[in-house]
Design an enzyme around this catalytic site. Structure first.
Site, short mmCIF file in Angstrom:
data_model
loop_
_atom_site.label_atom_id
_atom_site.label_comp_id
_atom_site.label_asym_id
_atom_site.label_seq_id
_atom_site.Cartn_x
_atom_site.Cartn_y
_atom_site.Cartn_z
N ARG A 233 0.85 -1.19 0.00
CA ARG A 233 0.00 0.00 0.00
C ARG A 233 0.89 1.25 0.00
O ARG A 233 1.90 1.30 0.72
CB ARG A 233 -0.89 0.03 1.25
CG ARG A 233 -2.06 -0.94 1.22
CD ARG A 233 -3.15 -0.50 0.25
NE ARG A 233 -4.31 -1.38 0.23
CZ ARG A 233 -4.50 -2.41 -0.61
NH1 ARG A 233 -3.58 -2.71 -1.51
NH2 ARG A 233 -5.60 -3.14 -0.55
N ASP A 257 3.71 0.03 -7.42
CA ASP A 257 2.40 -0.34 -7.97
C ASP A 257 1.28 0.37 -7.21
O ASP A 257 0.14 0.36 -7.65
CB ASP A 257 2.21 -1.87 -7.84
CG ASP A 257 0.88 -2.34 -8.44
OD1 ASP A 257 0.60 -2.00 -9.60
OD2 ASP A 257 0.13 -3.04 -7.72
N GLU A 262 -4.33 7.21 -4.26
CA GLU A 262 -4.70 6.74 -5.61
C GLU A 262 -6.04 7.33 -6.04
O GLU A 262 -6.94 7.45 -5.22
CB GLU A 262 -4.75 5.21 -5.61
CG GLU A 262 -3.38 4.61 -5.35
CD GLU A 262 -3.42 3.08 -5.23
OE1 GLU A 262 -4.49 2.48 -5.44
OE2 GLU A 262 -2.36 2.52 -4.91
N HIS A 280 -1.57 0.28 -9.93
CA HIS A 280 -2.18 -0.70 -9.01
C HIS A 280 -2.76 -1.90 -9.80
O HIS A 280 -3.97 -2.16 -9.75
CB HIS A 280 -3.27 -0.03 -8.16
CG HIS A 280 -3.60 -0.79 -6.90
ND1 HIS A 280 -3.96 -0.19 -5.72
CD2 HIS A 280 -3.64 -2.13 -6.64
CE1 HIS A 280 -4.21 -1.10 -4.81
NE2 HIS A 280 -4.03 -2.29 -5.34
P1 NAP Z 1 -0.63 -11.14 5.18
O1 NAP Z 1 -0.54 -12.58 4.84
O2 NAP Z 1 -1.53 -10.71 6.27
O3 NAP Z 1 0.86 -10.63 5.48
C1 NAP Z 1 1.11 -9.35 5.97
C2 NAP Z 1 2.57 -9.27 6.37
O4 NAP Z 1 2.81 -7.94 6.79
C3 NAP Z 1 2.94 -10.19 7.55
O5 NAP Z 1 4.22 -10.72 7.36
C4 NAP Z 1 2.92 -9.24 8.73
O6 NAP Z 1 3.80 -9.58 9.80
C5 NAP Z 1 3.45 -7.98 8.06
N1 NAP Z 1 3.11 -6.79 8.84
C6 NAP Z 1 1.89 -6.32 9.18
N2 NAP Z 1 2.00 -5.21 9.93
C7 NAP Z 1 3.32 -4.98 10.07
C8 NAP Z 1 4.09 -4.00 10.75
N3 NAP Z 1 3.51 -3.00 11.42
N4 NAP Z 1 5.44 -4.09 10.69
C9 NAP Z 1 6.04 -5.10 10.01
N5 NAP Z 1 5.37 -6.05 9.35
C10 NAP Z 1 4.03 -5.99 9.37
O7 NAP Z 1 -1.08 -10.28 3.91
P2 NAP Z 1 -0.87 -10.60 2.36
O8 NAP Z 1 -1.98 -11.47 1.87
O9 NAP Z 1 0.55 -11.04 2.15
O10 NAP Z 1 -1.11 -9.13 1.74
C11 NAP Z 1 -0.37 -8.04 2.21
C12 NAP Z 1 -0.93 -6.72 1.70
O11 NAP Z 1 -0.58 -6.53 0.34
C13 NAP Z 1 -2.46 -6.59 1.68
O12 NAP Z 1 -2.97 -6.26 2.96
C14 NAP Z 1 -2.69 -5.51 0.66
O13 NAP Z 1 -2.71 -4.25 1.30
C15 NAP Z 1 -1.47 -5.60 -0.24
N6 NAP Z 1 -1.83 -6.09 -1.59
C16 NAP Z 1 -1.64 -5.29 -2.67
C17 NAP Z 1 -1.99 -5.74 -3.92
C18 NAP Z 1 -1.82 -4.88 -5.14
O14 NAP Z 1 -2.63 -4.99 -6.05
N7 NAP Z 1 -0.77 -4.10 -5.22
C19 NAP Z 1 -2.54 -7.01 -4.09
C20 NAP Z 1 -2.69 -7.82 -2.98
C21 NAP Z 1 -2.31 -7.35 -1.73
P3 NAP Z 1 3.71 -11.00 10.58
O15 NAP Z 1 4.20 -12.03 9.60
O16 NAP Z 1 4.64 -10.82 11.72
O17 NAP Z 1 2.27 -11.17 10.95
C1 8YV Z 2 -7.01 -5.02 -5.85
C2 8YV Z 2 -5.47 -5.24 -3.80
O1 8YV Z 2 -6.52 -4.19 -6.83
O2 8YV Z 2 -6.23 -7.32 -2.96
C3 8YV Z 2 -5.78 -6.19 -2.70
O3 8YV Z 2 -5.55 -5.83 -1.53
O4 8YV Z 2 -4.94 -4.21 -3.58
C4 8YV Z 2 -5.79 -5.59 -5.20
O5 8YV Z 2 -5.80 -6.96 -5.43
C5 8YV Z 2 -8.03 -4.29 -5.03
O6 8YV Z 2 -8.31 -4.85 -3.87
C6 8YV Z 2 -9.37 -4.16 -5.76
O7 8YV Z 2 -9.31 -3.43 -6.86
#
Ligand code: NAP
Ligand code: 8YV
Length: 324
Positions: A233, A257, A262, A280
């Site tokens: 994010r 990304d 945004e 994104h």
């Molecule tokens: P997840 O499995 O919940 O993993 C989150 C990771 O972040 C964990 O390793 C967690 O630590 C760490 N974390 C959380 N708060 C923290 C902090 N304050 N300091 C250090 N580390 C911290 O989530 P995920 O499924 O991998 O997804 C992660 C994030 O990616 C989503 O929440 C979303 O915002 C973003 N995302 C973006 C896109 C995009 O389109 N660009 C797509 C999908 C996801 P621990 O391991 O210690 O719990």
């Molecule tokens: C999507 C994301 O772009 O899953 C997330 O957290 O950031 C992306 O996969 C979004 O959630 C919906 O457009």
């Protein structure tokens, strides 16, 4: 008398497959997206579920007196006021795991594009600049020999690490906790990791604990050869400090990304040749978005058929329909 079908609210647009999957079992009520709820009182009273993308705030939740479940399209659910939902006994679901591979693939592509400047090289070719004796400039950076620090080692972070292995780079990570049985070096603070590595790939959620954590000090620790990739994010980055570090040569390059506000991307970043910018799109392939849409629908269907959802977020995991 026919039994009324539960009504599902769609505030604004959502992937069409969500509606296709739900339309035969539920009444669909579409409303305008916005910070203030825009749905007639009589319709609001029928709503028992909402399928949402992006923001769904406390005012929306309060406007729906019979709301039971909010199905968020996306694994990140920072747009939903989940504390408010939890306090009212409303379940929130998200779309974990089905997008891990796509987002991890994007992170690797963005890393290579940022280091090797492939998008700029293609643009140069398309502009007709490739002529006999004229070559695109060498990329200042390479992935070879890098030390990559993952900021976030959850579902997606671990998939990124798996993909980095064959590139023969050194891998470390910073998360809230050390993960047992993991051979990579763990850093308890982001700053300590930034001092040790030359590349950060950020994949953390938007929470109070991650706000602008990638700040001037972290970027300075990465240094002039350093590279930042962010697929989590934009909230996690101090974009003013990032643009200044890239402009002044204190950071080598960045691949982003996601952005703080945004779809508004700071003009300073757009102007920088050492920033590689995507709108994104990390999960934005047709197959992955279909899988996310299916999971939104399957959560809502499971809730009404079994009283349990498939992927409730941790904050509302204790909510079950038999408590209602
Ligand atoms: P997840 O499995 O919940 O993993 C989150 C990771 O972040 C964990 O390793 C967690 O630590 C760490 N974390 C959380 N708060 C923290 C902090 N304050 N300091 C250090 N580390 C911290 O989530 P995920 O499924 O991998 O997804 C992660 C994030 O990616 C989503 O929440 C979303 O915002 C973003 N995302 C973006 C896109 C995009 O389109 N660009 C797509 C999908 C996801 P621990 O391991 O210690 O719990
Ligand atoms: C999507 C994301 O772009 O899953 C997330 O957290 O950031 C992306 O996969 C979004 O959630 C919906 O457009």
């Amino acid at each position: 008398m026919p039994v009324a079908r539960p009504a599902i609210l769609i505030p604004g647009k959502i992937h069409p497959r969500v509606v296709e999957r739900l339309a035969d079992r539920f009444e669909i009520i579409v409303a305008e997206r916005g910070d203030s709820p825009d749905v007639a009182r009589e319709a609001a009273e029928r709503v028992r579920a909402a399928a949402v993308v992006g923001s769904f705030n406390a005012a929306w939740i309060d406007a729906l007196p019979n709301l039971e479940i909010i199905g968020n399209f996306g694994v990140g659910y920072d747009g939903v006021d989940v504390a408010h939902a939890a306090a009212k006994g409303i379940l929130v679901t998200n779309t974990p795991d089905v997008l891990n591979d796509e987002v991890a693939d994007t992170a690797i592509a963005l890393l290579l594009n940022t280091l090797r400047q492939f998008p700029r090289a293609e643009q140069w070719l398309r502009e007709g600049k490739w002529r006999s004796g004229v070559s695109f400039p060498l990329s200042p950076f390479s992935l070879k020999g890098r030390h990559v620090g993952l900021y976030g080692f959850g579902r997606i972070g671990q998939e990124i690490a798996r993909r980095l292995e064959p590139f023969k780079v050194k891998i470390s990570y910073h998360a809230r906790h050390r993960h047992e049985g993991v051979a990579y070096d763990y850093f308890a603070t982001l700053t300590d990791m930034a001092k040790a590595v030359d590349t950060i790939v950020a994949i953390v959620p938007k929470t109070a604990g991650t706000h602008k954590t990638i700040d001037a000090a972290v970027l300075a620790a990465l240094g002039p050869e350093g590279v930042l990739i962010n697929v989590g994010r934009g909230w996690s980055v101090d974009e003013v400090a990032l643009a200044a570090a890239l402009r002044d040569g204190k950071l080598g390059a960045a691949g982003l990304d996601v952005f703080y506000d945004e779809p508004n991307v700071p003009a300073e970043l757009v102007a920088l040749p050492n920033a590689c910018l995507l709108p994104h799109v990390a999960s934005a392939s047709a197959p992955t978005r279909n899988a996310m849409a299916d999971l939104v629908a399957d959560n809502i269907i499971a809730w009404f058929e079994t009283g349990r959802a498939l992927t409730p977020v941790p904050e509302t995991r204790a909510v079950a329909s038999d408590d209602r």
